[in-house]
Design an enzyme around this catalytic site. Structure first.
Site, PDB file in Angstrom:
ATOM      1  N   THR A 124       0.827  -1.199   0.000  1.00  0.00           N
ATOM      2  CA  THR A 124       0.000   0.000   0.000  1.00  0.00           C
ATOM      3  C   THR A 124       0.866   1.256   0.000  1.00  0.00           C
ATOM      4  OG1 THR A 124      -0.021   0.183   2.417  1.00  0.00           O
ATOM      5  CG2 THR A 124      -1.843  -1.011   1.405  1.00  0.00           C
ATOM      6  N   ASP A 125       0.316   2.341  -0.574  1.00  0.00           N
ATOM      7  CA  ASP A 125       0.819   3.629  -0.134  1.00  0.00           C
ATOM      8  C   ASP A 125       0.410   3.749   1.327  1.00  0.00           C
ATOM      9  OD1 ASP A 125       1.907   6.165  -0.005  1.00  0.00           O
ATOM     10  OD2 ASP A 125       1.025   6.806  -1.898  1.00  0.00           O
ATOM     11  N   TRP A 126       1.075   4.604   2.071  1.00  0.00           N
ATOM     12  CA  TRP A 126       0.904   4.627   3.523  1.00  0.00           C
ATOM     13  C   TRP A 126      -0.510   5.119   3.885  1.00  0.00           C
ATOM     14  CZ3 TRP A 126       4.888   2.477   1.987  1.00  0.00           C
ATOM     15  CH2 TRP A 126       5.930   2.071   2.805  1.00  0.00           C
ATOM     16  N   GLY A 127      -1.309   4.185   4.422  1.00  0.00           N
ATOM     17  CA  GLY A 127      -2.677   4.514   4.784  1.00  0.00           C
ATOM     18  C   GLY A 127      -3.671   4.354   3.668  1.00  0.00           C
TER      19      GLY A 127
END
Length: 740
Positions: free
Chosen positions: A267-270
């Site tokens: 994932t991108d962060w979050g």
């Protein structure tokens, strides 16, 4: 000795936990790096509990995810920065750790790399970056970014490789290959359709299959199939109603299905939003959940991630098949074996002279000369020979600003920084400086926080000094503040910020001898263009900025960069802005890519709109003459190929490099196609008077469009043209041929 110690340690670990007896002489397959990776993955999976498999799929810190401690399988460490290794972040919050040993080489941003059109340099860039990541103990480097330049307002365009899918695809492949030779994984981002920062966390993009396959996916496909990327980062935005980071079409059907990607989707962060979707729709590893992706800290623990205890519960309830669990865990293990457990990787190095040289070469070759005179009406001022002017004035906040301090997650802590003013003073001696305008604080500052009286005073000071100068070098542009070239926000205007357009006009009123140097990762409006003799587009050049800029302005290096994206005269000329607000920026919920496949020069060609500067454009201090293109055959069959060649000669007085571009046009087709599309380029180095022949091979693949009804790439028989150009708008010759 190393292998013996590892055998002993592994045997001790397994003797405490594994049901079968282990002997010191037996090295478990998963620990034996002489074994094929797939055998190691399957062996490790056979020894792991369900809990251990599930635990591989989510973070244990801001930039770390776990291995399997019981089996001696180490954790993974990640670093931000497609153009440098970011300074160390705290384990469990977004603050910097305050290390004194985490300074790096700040390489030029990827727009600059793309502007070199130099595949060899791209490989050097990736190799050097990989060595720095390795030295810092990083396993995964979060880059390169290959999202397509759709609008000049996108705050993260400086991290990407331009508007053309072919250019982005070709340039990212050697970067990835050479980076990963260090045992550091590239994490190609942001997959997919992350073409703006405004509302990036939830904007729902609607796009045709043709545009998806022809424009927005080719660079990712090349990264996987030719670059061999070991990881891919899912994007924040939605696509057709589902978040991209756990998206069946993008991840399962295309990435892991059509492209046979065997790596890890991170994932991108979050960017994760649902446990079942994350589990079933191709997400392998979740990072950064329960924060806003930048600043806030969570009250939750890591087990509360979507792929944490909720995922484990669904597995035990039988809602997630074990083959899905094993596939996900296997992909993380494969990433670990390729990186953290790769004992064949070399030693790294940090901020070395060799790395500075790579940064310098990219910076100088990527700098683009946009204007140098206007025929008889206006003489160009470049190159500026040392000693030619007694009184040189440098104006502009960007002449002294450390532009690595903003931009978002690409922020860097360079070991050294040579500012433009430093470089120009080193080159020309006694150079006077006037700030001219004042920008806001790095990252989140803006013009509103600067009192107007201060701005007026700075402008008046610069104008007064310009009256006394023989030459003015203006160094401005954008500067990685919020709503400029910065993550998490798009630009709000196409014009230069901080009153720069007015400042440039005021300076021109008192001194016509002006060179404008624009530092940015985006196109900008230039209402003063006709009145300025010489304009240079440079980019965020990092550590070596000042030396590279001074050497290009002085003529020590002949500029050879060409634009990786078009510059519209006005924003409304840009295809993303030619429709209603639903096309850009959307209605805050939904966005429709109404320009479809006509992105960048494809739009300008088809709609017959003249850009301010076209894609592929760039001047030189010498001149190049193109011969008549020649073609090896007038027709080819569906399994054949032909060659197109052209002779290029340096007709000037200094050595230079020219980028010869091949475009292909389909004269008659059953669907809408652009007038022409880039299908090849070569950068050739020529001495004065030297001539070289450049040859391109054309195969049926270069003629294809994506047929969304048949869901396949199709080349229709008929007539085509091969165009040879110095830019998308400067076609030097064309030859026709037929596909049988």
């Amino acid at each position: 000795m190393k292998k013996q110690l590892l055998t002993i340690c592994a045997s001790v670990a397994l003797s405490l936990s594994a049901p079968m007896a282990q002997t010191v002489e037996t090295l478990p397959v998963y620990l034996d790096d002489s074994q094929p990776i797939e055998a190691r993955v399957q062996d490790a999976l056979s020894r792991m509990t369900v809990e251990e498999k599930a635990r591989l799929s989510y973070a244990q810190g801001k930039f770390s995810s776990p291995g399997c401690p019981r089996l001696g399988i180490p954790e993974l460490w990640y670093s931000d920065g497609p153009h440098g290794v970011r300074a160390e972040i705290n384990w469990n919050d977004w603050g910097y750790a305050g290390w004194t040993s985490d300074s790096c080489t700040a390489f030029p941003a990827l727009t600059c790399l793309a502007a070199t059109w130099n595949l060899e340099l791209s490989g050097k860039y990736g190799k050097a970056l990989g060595e720095e990541a390795l030295y810092r103990g990083k396993d995964v480097q979060l880059g390169p970014g290959v999202n397509i330049y759709r609008t000049p307002l996108n705050g993260r365009n400086f991290e990407y490789m331009g508007e053309d899918p072919y250019l982005a695809a070709e340039m990212c492949v050697p970067y990835i290959q050479e980076l990963q030779k260090n045992g550091v994984a590239a994490c190609v981002k942001h997959y997919a359709l992350n073409n703006q920062e405004l509302w990036r966390g939830h904007i729902d993009v609607e796009v045709s299959d043709r545009a998806l396959y022809e424009i927005y996916l080719p660079a990712f496909k090349a990264a996987v199939e030719r670059g061999g990327a070991w990881s891919i980062m899912g994007a924040y935005n939605k696509v057709r109603g589902t978040h991209a980071t756990h998206h069946k079409l993008l991840n399962n059907d295309i990435l892991k299905g059509e492209w046979k990607f065997d790596g890890c989707v991170v994932t991108d962060w979050g960017a994760a939003h649902d446990t079942y979707e994350a589990a079933m729709y191709g997400l392998d590893l979740e990072m950064g959940s329960y924060t806003n992706g930048l600043t806030s800290e969570s009250e939750f623990g890591y087990d509360d991630y979507y792929l944490g205890k909720a995922y484990l519960k669904m597995i035990k309830e039988g809602k997630i098949p074990m083959e899905v669990v094993d596939d996900k865990a296997g992909r993380v293990l494969r990433l670990i074996f390729r990186t953290a457990m790769n004992r064949k990787k070399p030693f790294g190095s940090m901020a070395s002279p060799a790395h500075y040289q790579v940064a310098y070469e990219v910076a100088t070759e990527g700098t683009v000369l946009l204007k140098n005179g206007n025929g008889k009406k206006q003489a160009g001022l470049l190159p500026i020979v040392p000693g030619a002017y007694k009184n040189i004035l440098v104006v502009g906040d960007n002449a002294v600003r450390n532009l690595m301090q903003g931009g978002g997650s690409s922020e860097l802590k360079p070991k050294d920084f040579i500012s433009p003013l430093d470089g120009l003073r080193k080159k020309y001696g006694n150079v006077t400086y006037a700030q001219g305008y004042k920008a806001g604080r790095p990252m989140y500052g803006n013009v509103e926080e600067i009192p107007q009286a201060v701005m007026d005073s700075l402008r008046e000071d610069a104008v007064a000094k310009a009256k006394e100068a023989d030459l003015v070098i203006y160094v401005g542009g954008l500067n990685k503040n919020h709503q400029q070239d910065c993550e998490a926000g798009d630009r709000i205007t196409y014009n230069l910020p901080f009153g720069q357009d007015e400042l440039i006009r005021s300076l021109l009123e008192v001194n016509k001898n002006m060179v404008v140097v624009l530092i940015s990762g985006n196109a900008v409006a230039m209402p003063w263009l006709d009145d300025v003799p010489s304009v240079v587009q440079t980019w965020y050049l990092g550590t070596i900025t000042g030396n590279a800029l001074a050497d290009v302005l002085s003529g020590e290096v002949n500029p050879s960069g060409k634009l990786p994206f078009s510059y519209p005269v006005k924003l409304e000329d840009c295809p993303a802005h030619a429709f209603d607000a639903l096309c850009y920026p959307g209605d805050s919920i939904r966005e429709v890519y109404k320009e479809d496949i006509l992105v960048g020069y494809r739009w300008y060609d088809t709609k017959k709109i003249e850009p301010m500067f076209p894609f592929g454009y760039g001047m030189s201090y010498t001149t190049f003459e193109y011969g008549k293109p020649a073609i090896s055959a007038k027709a080819m069959n569906k399994d054949g190929s032909l060659t197109v060649s052209v002779k290029v000669k340096n007709t000037g007085t200094v050595a230079g490099k020219e980028i010869v571009q091949l475009y292909i046009g389909d004269d008659k087709c059953s669907v809408l196609r652009p007038v022409k599309e880039l299908k090849g380029f070569r950068k050739v180095d020529l001495r004065p008077g030297e001539e070289k022949e450049v040859t391109f091979t054309v195969t049926p693949d270069a003629l294809k469009f994506f047929d969304d009804k048949r869901h396949e790439w199709v080349a229709e028989p008929g007539k085509f043209k091969a165009y040879i150009g110095a830019s998308s708008a400067d076609i030097r010759g064309a030859v026709s041929f037929e596909l049988l």
